[in-house]
Design a protein around this motif. Structure first.
Motif, PDB file in Angstrom:
ATOM      1  N   VAL A  74       1.420  -1.011  -0.343  1.00 31.61           N
ATOM      2  CA  VAL A  74      -0.391   0.156   0.051  1.00 31.61           C
ATOM      3  C   VAL A  74       0.773   0.893  -0.263  1.00 31.61           C
ATOM      4  N   ALA A  75       0.353   2.170  -0.737  1.00 28.24           N
ATOM      5  CA  ALA A  75       1.230   3.574  -0.849  1.00 28.24           C
ATOM      6  C   ALA A  75       0.344   4.898  -0.489  1.00 28.24           C
ATOM      7  N   VAL A  76       0.795   5.711   0.571  1.00 31.54           N
ATOM      8  CA  VAL A  76       0.347   6.483   1.539  1.00 31.54           C
ATOM      9  C   VAL A  76       1.542   7.936   0.684  1.00 31.54           C
ATOM     10  N   GLU A  77       1.094   8.388  -0.301  1.00 27.03           N
ATOM     11  CA  GLU A  77       1.219   8.495  -0.597  1.00 27.03           C
ATOM     12  C   GLU A  77       2.053  10.134  -0.464  1.00 27.03           C
ATOM     13  N   ARG A  78       0.765  10.608   0.739  1.00 25.79           N
ATOM     14  CA  ARG A  78       0.396  11.921   1.708  1.00 25.79           C
ATOM     15  C   ARG A  78       1.655  12.406   2.651  1.00 25.79           C
ATOM     16  N   ILE A  79       2.271  10.712   3.247  1.00 24.16           N
ATOM     17  CA  ILE A  79       3.549  10.657   4.316  1.00 24.16           C
ATOM     18  C   ILE A  79       4.784  10.009   3.751  1.00 24.16           C
ATOM     19  N   ASN A  80       4.551  10.122   2.022  1.00 22.44           N
ATOM     20  CA  ASN A  80       5.700   9.732   1.506  1.00 22.44           C
ATOM     21  C   ASN A  80       6.172   7.744   2.190  1.00 22.44           C
ATOM     22  N   LEU A  81       5.515   7.069   2.170  1.00 22.92           N
ATOM     23  CA  LEU A  81       5.175   5.891   2.727  1.00 22.92           C
ATOM     24  C   LEU A  81       4.822   4.493   1.749  1.00 22.92           C
ATOM     25  N   LEU A  82       5.301   3.198   1.912  1.00 24.82           N
ATOM     26  CA  LEU A  82       5.255   2.568   1.563  1.00 24.82           C
ATOM     27  C   LEU A  82       4.803   1.513   2.729  1.00 24.82           C
ATOM     28  N   ILE A  83       4.156   0.541   2.451  1.00 24.63           N
ATOM     29  CA  ILE A  83       3.687  -0.543   2.973  1.00 24.63           C
ATOM     30  C   ILE A  83       3.608  -2.034   2.639  1.00 24.63           C
ATOM     31  N   SER A  84       4.592  -2.521   3.168  1.00 25.28           N
ATOM     32  CA  SER A  84       4.627  -3.643   2.466  1.00 25.28           C
ATOM     33  C   SER A  84       4.666  -5.042   3.373  1.00 25.28           C
ATOM     34  N   LEU A  85       3.557  -6.069   3.329  1.00 20.99           N
ATOM     35  CA  LEU A  85       3.657  -7.368   3.644  1.00 20.99           C
ATOM     36  C   LEU A  85       4.537  -8.543   2.853  1.00 20.99           C
ATOM     37  N   THR A  86       5.268  -8.796   3.470  1.00 21.36           N
ATOM     38  CA  THR A  86       6.292  -9.872   2.857  1.00 21.36           C
ATOM     39  C   THR A  86       6.954 -10.626   4.188  1.00 21.36           C
ATOM     40  N   ASP A  87       6.608 -11.714   3.951  1.00 21.80           N
ATOM     41  CA  ASP A  87       7.730 -12.879   5.082  1.00 21.80           C
ATOM     42  C   ASP A  87       6.516 -12.534   6.277  1.00 21.80           C
ATOM     43  N   SER A  88       6.057 -12.420   6.348  1.00 24.96           N
ATOM     44  CA  SER A  88       4.311 -12.760   7.140  1.00 24.96           C
ATOM     45  C   SER A  88       5.423 -11.224   8.760  1.00 24.96           C
ATOM     46  N   THR A  89       5.491 -10.522   7.386  1.00 26.50           N
ATOM     47  CA  THR A  89       5.727  -9.401   8.274  1.00 26.50           C
ATOM     48  C   THR A  89       5.430  -7.972   7.978  1.00 26.50           C
ATOM     49  N   ILE A  90       5.368  -6.711   8.555  1.00 22.37           N
ATOM     50  CA  ILE A  90       5.102  -5.315   8.066  1.00 22.37           C
ATOM     51  C   ILE A  90       6.824  -4.466   7.987  1.00 22.37           C
ATOM     52  N   PHE A  91       6.444  -4.628   6.946  1.00 19.18           N
ATOM     53  CA  PHE A  91       7.929  -3.456   6.488  1.00 19.18           C
ATOM     54  C   PHE A  91       7.457  -2.136   5.507  1.00 19.18           C
ATOM     55  N   LEU A  92       8.756  -1.509   6.252  1.00 15.35           N
ATOM     56  CA  LEU A  92       7.909   0.115   5.943  1.00 15.35           C
ATOM     57  C   LEU A  92       9.139   1.020   5.305  1.00 15.35           C
ATOM     58  N   PHE A  93       9.006   2.032   3.883  1.00 19.58           N
ATOM     59  CA  PHE A  93       9.886   1.990   3.202  1.00 19.58           C
ATOM     60  C   PHE A  93       9.756   3.272   3.104  1.00 19.58           C
ATOM     61  N   GLU A  94      10.512   4.453   2.519  1.00 25.72           N
ATOM     62  CA  GLU A  94      10.142   5.604   1.541  1.00 25.72           C
ATOM     63  C   GLU A  94       9.787   5.313   0.753  1.00 25.72           C
ATOM     64  N   LEU A  95       8.912   6.227  -0.058  1.00 29.35           N
ATOM     65  CA  LEU A  95       7.956   5.772  -0.810  1.00 29.35           C
ATOM     66  C   LEU A  95       8.775   6.581  -1.765  1.00 29.35           C
ATOM     67  N   GLU A  96       9.219   7.618  -2.300  1.00 26.28           N
ATOM     68  CA  GLU A  96      10.438   7.899  -3.293  1.00 26.28           C
ATOM     69  C   GLU A  96      10.693   7.209  -3.168  1.00 26.28           C
ATOM     70  N   SER A  97      12.071   7.329  -2.850  1.00 20.35           N
ATOM     71  CA  SER A  97      13.318   6.177  -3.111  1.00 20.35           C
ATOM     72  C   SER A  97      13.683   5.082  -2.940  1.00 20.35           C
ATOM     73  N   LEU A  98      12.303   4.332  -2.498  1.00 24.40           N
ATOM     74  CA  LEU A  98      11.700   3.139  -1.756  1.00 24.40           C
ATOM     75  C   LEU A  98      12.777   2.507  -1.132  1.00 24.40           C
ATOM     76  N   THR A  99      13.515   3.370   0.137  1.00 23.16           N
ATOM     77  CA  THR A  99      14.264   2.725   0.796  1.00 23.16           C
ATOM     78  C   THR A  99      13.939   2.352   2.114  1.00 23.16           C
ATOM     79  N   LEU A 100      14.625   1.025   2.859  1.00 31.08           N
ATOM     80  CA  LEU A 100      14.308   0.465   3.311  1.00 31.08           C
ATOM     81  C   LEU A 100      14.331   1.366   4.652  1.00 31.08           C
ATOM     82  N   ILE A 101      12.776   1.513   5.303  1.00 25.40           N
ATOM     83  CA  ILE A 101      13.290   2.339   7.433  1.00 25.40           C
ATOM     84  C   ILE A 101      13.202   0.768   8.175  1.00 25.40           C
TER      85      ILE A 101
END
Length: 857
Positions: A74-101
């Motif tokens: 799910v992309a949340v553009e308003r806060i520059n955040l990408l939320i991903s579900l993989t390997d049964s865990t929630i991961f957070l990324f910066e949306l523009e750079s796709l850098t792992l938070i």
């Protein structure tokens, strides 16, 4: 299908390296694709100007995004955040750079998540995250750099398969049923079973409404979990996935993407897709299969609108226009055009309530709407108006319903125009004339509407002081429908009183007429008032001739102010000319009821009573009958009670050979009590009547009242010559009646001057004969003297008491020195007004709240 709302545009035919798509997300002009191999691909997709060919650019590929399938992104553009579900865990990324938070460690074992983004004004956006970890729900809130726990974990019956946020509630789909969890009180409610659907599907709509799938039906629920609509959405087959993109809800079926309108529930379009399974929407909507992606591209707005207008899908066109961002002026123009077409279409389909709702919103031209009903515009045919939709002639029932709503609309417009008129400085200008012209059309049409629909407010409309009904047209309509009562009201409101009275006169004697009888014309004449006196006299003459008793009510109704205010002398003269027999009852009414004190009216009533007596006397000659006695009784009563007639002008009208009692009353009013008593005693020979006369004069304190008993005594001791009474009657001069005189002296000794009475007695009268009289006089004098002495003593005693009380009051005093202060406010009294309580407390007069209650007690 009514129109083509979307086009299928291929974005990715085949992913490279045999990648399998597991999830997609979109924001702005970008598309994110997550694969089964843990690869994340970012595309930029921009359509060419004609919206037919996409310019697709591969922006970035992250092969090492994850070691496991990317199950959900799910992309949340308003806060520059990408939320991903993989390997049964929630991961957070910066949306523009796709850098792992980083991961959210607590979410290990997650199977699904849902994000809720709410605008929070100047405080920024509020982002909530719900993650399902087995039988627990974890709730997080974004705090600018990471998610923090918002509340304790929530326990659920089993692992959720679908989660949707709506307001502050979570909608949950399990293997067999749906639940609603309200986070405000952590109250979980089971809704219903999901039926034969392979997986639960929940879609959030607008205004807190949620769409929940059951078999091939979508049920719309409100925030309480209750049905929000009376209908459901039925799909062609059970959908695999659904998504809301206002105003449409999209569902992926086995071979098609069905696009439906939520309200009213309508199938808009079906687009064929090969094995589609995923759908995501933001600025654009994308549909994906295992290895291909398509954009569901909206057709150009103008083309859609024209297609919908041709198909008469006006409400869908309005919804479409509402959700699109175009120039405000252009949007307003298009909206007005579509609403206008919709209104006329609804009218043509006889949905009058909804049609006039839009006519009201658009403030539609009154004349155009009136033209929808043949005949309402008078001589002007409806064909003079051009309508965008063919309007067929209405049946009687439909016309009745339509006219009802037209009348409501016209009333609303009328009220607005009247308000404008009241607030306008002048009505003489062009705008004022246009407004008055339009009001005339509206009121005339309202009259026709009310008559055709049988509405009971016709009279209310016509009674309005500011009704603008066209005179000739309205008269014609009212006559054609035999609305005679309403016609009278209309004439009255327009000041056409003579026409109204002519109508009332003509209908008064016509059997079956609603205006039959004299009551209505009498009521009308009564309310006209003095300014229409000539008109009143003109038509009252006819009523007086036809029905004198009813006609009199025109001038004597005490409940109508206009009647009482009519000039009475002119009314009296009118009655004398056209119905003389009503003069007496008219004069009786104005004198006894309205308390008229004019001497001319009192004189005339006496003359009329006298004339009635004389007329009866002339019929029978000597003697009296019942009519004479009745008339004489009224005459004597009025002569006795009235104080407004002038006896000097009336006495000459009375005959000298009869009606002696009446003459005596007139003489008494002239102060000639000796003559009046002479008539009573020596002509009428009624001592009782003479005594009553004396009592009335003496207690009435009129002219010569103190001498009246002296005159009474003299009638017996020194009778006058009857020839000096001014009457023609043969009476021998009476002899003195000493016995009767002594009776009067003994009875009325206190009302007769003693010295004068003794002078009247014969010189030969012995003292013992008048001893009783003298004893009464002496006792009366002694009694008066004793009463005087007692009163003098009482007054003297009272004087002494007052003096003693004054001396006691003067003993009490207050010394107001420069230092004396008020016991209430504490300020110096000085020369200010003050009040002193009985206990000696002194306060400012203004501080004295209650003179009876001391502030220190």
């Amino acid at each position: 299908m009514p129109h083509k709302a979307f086009e299928k545009v291929s974005v990715l035919e085949r992913l490279p390296s045999k990648l399998v798509i597991e999830s997609i997300a979109t924001y702005g002009d970008y598309l994110l694709v997550g694969t089964r191999d843990g690869v994340l691909i970012l595309y930029s997709i921009i359509m060419d100007p004609d919206q037919s060919h996409p310019d697709i650019k591969l922006v970035r590929t992250l092969k090492n995004f994850s070691k496991k399938p990317v199950m959900q992104i799910v992309a949340v553009e308003r806060i520059n955040l990408l939320i991903s579900l993989t390997d049964s865990t929630i991961f957070l990324f910066e949306l523009e750079s796709l850098t792992l938070i980083g991961p959210i460690q607590k979410t290990k074992g997650a199977s699904i998540f849902a994000v809720d983004v709410q605008e929070n004004g100047q405080n920024g956006d509020r982002v909530h995250l719900c993650v399902a970890v087995k039988k627990k729900l974890q709730i997080f809130q974004w705090n600018e750099v990471n998610f923090t726990e918002l509340a304790a974990d929530l326990s659920v019956p089993e692992t959720p398969r679908a989660i949707v946020w709506s307001n502050n509630s979570l909608w949950l789909g399990f293997k067999k049923s749906y639940y609603l969890n309200k986070l405000d009180n952590n109250d979980m409610v089971e809704l219903f079973e999901m039926g034969k659907s392979p997986e639960p599907m929940i879609t959030a709509l607008k205004n807190g409404i949620v769409a929940v799938q059951r078999d091939d039906m979508t049920v719309l629920l409100n925030s309480e979990g209750k049905p929000a609509k009376s209908f459901t959405l039925t799909w062609s087959d059970t959908p695999f996935n659904t998504l809301y993109s206002a105003p449409y809800i999209m569902g992926i079926l086995s071979r098609y993407l069905e696009i439906r309108l939520v309200d009213p529930p309508t199938l808009v379009q079906s687009i064929e897709f090969d094995k589609a399974k995923l759908i995501a929407c933001d600025k654009y909507c994308y549909v994906a299969s295992a290895n291909s992606v398509w954009r569901v591209q909206p057709v150009r707005l103008s083309d859609q609108l024209e297609t919908l207008i041709k198909a008469k899908e006006f409400e869908l066109a309005l919804n479409l226009l509402d959700i699109n961002s175009i120039d405000a002026v252009q949007k307003q123009q298009q909206s007005r055009r579509i609403k206008s077409l919709l209104a006329f279409d609804l009218f043509a389909k006889h949905y009058f309530q909804r049609a006039f709702k839009y006519f009201t919103e658009l403030n539609f031209d009154v004349r155009t709407l009136i033209g929808l009903f043949p005949g309402l515009m008078g001589e002007e045919p409806s064909t003079n108006f051009e309508y965008p939709i063919e309007i067929t002639r209405l049946s009687a029932t439909d016309e009745h319903n339509g006219l009802t709503y037209l009348a409501d609309y016209l009333t609303l417009v009328r009220n607005n125009l009247i308000t404008q008129k009241k607030n306008s400085d002048s009505d003489d200008g062009v705008e004022g004339k246009k407004r008055d012209s339009l009001l005339q059309v509206i009121d005339t049409t309202l009259l026709k509407c009310y008559i055709k629909t049988g509405n009971g407010v016709v009279k209310s409309l016509l009674r309005l002081k500011d009704n603008y009904c066209h005179i000739d047209t309205s008269v014609k309509v009212l006559k054609e429908t035999n609305s005679l009562e309403e016609l009278v009201i209309f004439y009255e409101s327009k000041g056409l009183h003579e026409r109204a009275l002519e109508l009332l006169k003509n209908e008064a004697k016509r059997n079956g007429s609603p205006l039959n009888g004299f009551d209505k014309i009498i009521n009308y004449l009564q309310k006209l008032g003095e300014q229409y006196l000539k008109l009143i006299f003109k038509f009252s003459a006819w009523v007086l001739k036809e029905s004198p008793d009813n006609g009199l009510m025109i001038f004597i109704d005490e409940n109508i102010p206009e009647v009482e205010s009519l000039p009475r002398s002119r009314v009296y003269n009118h009655l004398q000319s056209f119905c003389p027999e009503l003069c007496i009852p008219y004069l009786q009414h104005i004198i006894y009821v309205w308390k008229e004190e004019g001497s001319e009216f009192h004189n005339d009533l006496i003359k009329l009573y006298l004339q009635e007596v004389e007329n009866e006397v002339s019929k029978i000659g000597d003697g009296e009958n019942a009519a004479i006695r009745s008339n004489r009784t009224q005459l004597v009563k009025f002569l006795t009670e009235s104080n407004s007639y002038t006896p000097q002008s009336l006495v000459t009208f009375f005959p000298t050979s009869r009606l002696f009692e009446e003459r005596a009353l007139l003489l008494g009013r002239l102060g000639r009590h000796d003559q009046a008593l002479a008539i009573y005693v020596h002509v009428v020979k009624d001592d009782k009547m003479a005594e009553e006369y004396c009592w009335r004069i003496y207690n009435g304190h009129g002219s010569g009242h103190t001498e009246v008993y002296h005159h009474f005594l003299r009638m017996y001791l020194s009778p006058p010559d009857p020839k000096g009474l001014g009457i023609k009657v043969d009476i021998v001069k009476p002899e003195p009646n000493v016995k009767r005189a002594l009776e009067i002296l003994e009875k009325y000794y206190d009302r007769i001057n003693t010295a004068e009475a003794l002078l009247l007695l014969p010189p030969t009268m012995k003292v013992n004969e008048i001893s009783s009289f003298l004893m009464n006089v002496v006792e009366d004098r002694m009694s008066r003297r004793r009463n005087g002495l007692i009163l003098k003593s009482l007054l003297y005693s009272e004087r002494l008491q007052v003096q003693e009380l004054r001396m006691q009051y003067r003993k009490h005093y207050s010394n107001i020195s420069e230092d004396k202060s008020c016991r209430v406010c504490g300020k110096r009294i000085g020369v200010s007004a003050f009040a002193r309580y009985p206990n000696g407390i002194v306060v400012h007069y203004g501080c004295c709240a209650d003179i009876k209650v001391c502030p220190e007690v």
